[in-house]
Scaffold this motif. Structure first.
Motif, PDB file in Angstrom:
ATOM      1  N   ALA A   1     -66.539  42.820  77.998  1.00 42.96           N
ATOM      2  CA  ALA A   1     -66.314  42.830  76.552  1.00 42.96           C
ATOM      3  C   ALA A   1     -66.844  41.550  75.908  1.00 42.96           C
ATOM      4  O   ALA A   1     -67.447  41.576  74.829  1.00 42.96           O
ATOM      5  N   TYR A   2     -66.651  40.423  76.574  1.00 40.51           N
ATOM      6  CA  TYR A   2     -67.031  39.130  76.019  1.00 40.51           C
ATOM      7  C   TYR A   2     -68.540  38.978  75.898  1.00 40.51           C
ATOM      8  O   TYR A   2     -69.034  38.428  74.916  1.00 40.51           O
TER       9      TYR A   2
ATOM     10  N   LEU B   1     -60.930  44.862  65.626  1.00 39.17           N
ATOM     11  CA  LEU B   1     -61.960  43.886  65.962  1.00 39.17           C
ATOM     12  C   LEU B   1     -62.725  43.476  64.710  1.00 39.17           C
ATOM     13  O   LEU B   1     -62.991  42.303  64.489  1.00 39.17           O
TER      14      LEU B   1
ATOM     15  N   VAL C   1     -61.345  38.097  71.984  1.00 41.40           N
ATOM     16  CA  VAL C   1     -61.688  39.185  72.901  1.00 41.40           C
ATOM     17  C   VAL C   1     -60.480  39.528  73.776  1.00 41.40           C
ATOM     18  O   VAL C   1     -60.167  40.704  73.976  1.00 41.40           O
TER      19      VAL C   1
ATOM     20  N   GLN D   1     -69.808  40.583  72.741  1.00 45.14           N
ATOM     21  CA  GLN D   1     -69.333  39.857  71.562  1.00 45.14           C
ATOM     22  C   GLN D   1     -70.045  38.506  71.435  1.00 45.14           C
ATOM     23  O   GLN D   1     -70.380  38.071  70.343  1.00 45.14           O
TER      24      GLN D   1
ATOM     25  N   ASN E   1     -57.968  41.431  71.756  1.00 47.31           N
ATOM     26  CA  ASN E   1     -58.431  42.802  71.507  1.00 47.31           C
ATOM     27  C   ASN E   1     -58.276  43.684  72.742  1.00 47.31           C
ATOM     28  O   ASN E   1     -57.917  44.856  72.621  1.00 47.31           O
TER      29      ASN E   1
END
Length: 113
Positions: free
Chosen positions: A73-74, A18, A101, A77, A104
């Motif tokens: 997750a997004y 990442l 994302v 980020q 990943n």
């Protein structure tokens, strides 16, 4: 114990990937010009454009990576990218961030296997 060690190693490797992907990811004029007015308005309000995210983001050997997993997750980020955008004055490239994302999440899943 081996499963936990593998999971910890995979998570560490994913974080490294990442970091590398974040450093090497560059937006193109095509990506930037494809943003529409509604996504510009959402960026100004600080909310990400999530309308185009499907229920199944990716599938690996029959196992789905769900929209919920992606959004978890997004969101973190996007928050980080928004802070960076405020500091630099360059808007968040949501399509590139969404792609990053998703990639990943797939990488982490493959590393865990």
């Amino acid at each position: 114990m081996t499963r936990r060690t593998t999971t910890v190693w995979a998570a560490g490797a994913a974080l490294c990937l990442l970091g590398i992907a974040g450093c090497t990811m560059a937006s193109t004029d095509e990506d930037t010009s494809s943003a529409d007015d509604s996504s510009s308005e959402q960026q100004e309000s600080g909310a990400p454009d999530l309308a185009s995210i499907p229920e199944v983001v990716a599938e690996i050997d029959g196992e789905a990576i769900s929209r919920e997993d992606f959004l978890q997750a997004y969101s973190s980020q996007y928050a980080q990218a928004s802070l960076q955008a405020q500091q630099t004055g360059v808007p968040v490239d949501e399509s590139a961030l969404q792609r990053e994302v998703a990639e990943n999440l797939v990488t982490v899943e493959l590393l865990e296997r």
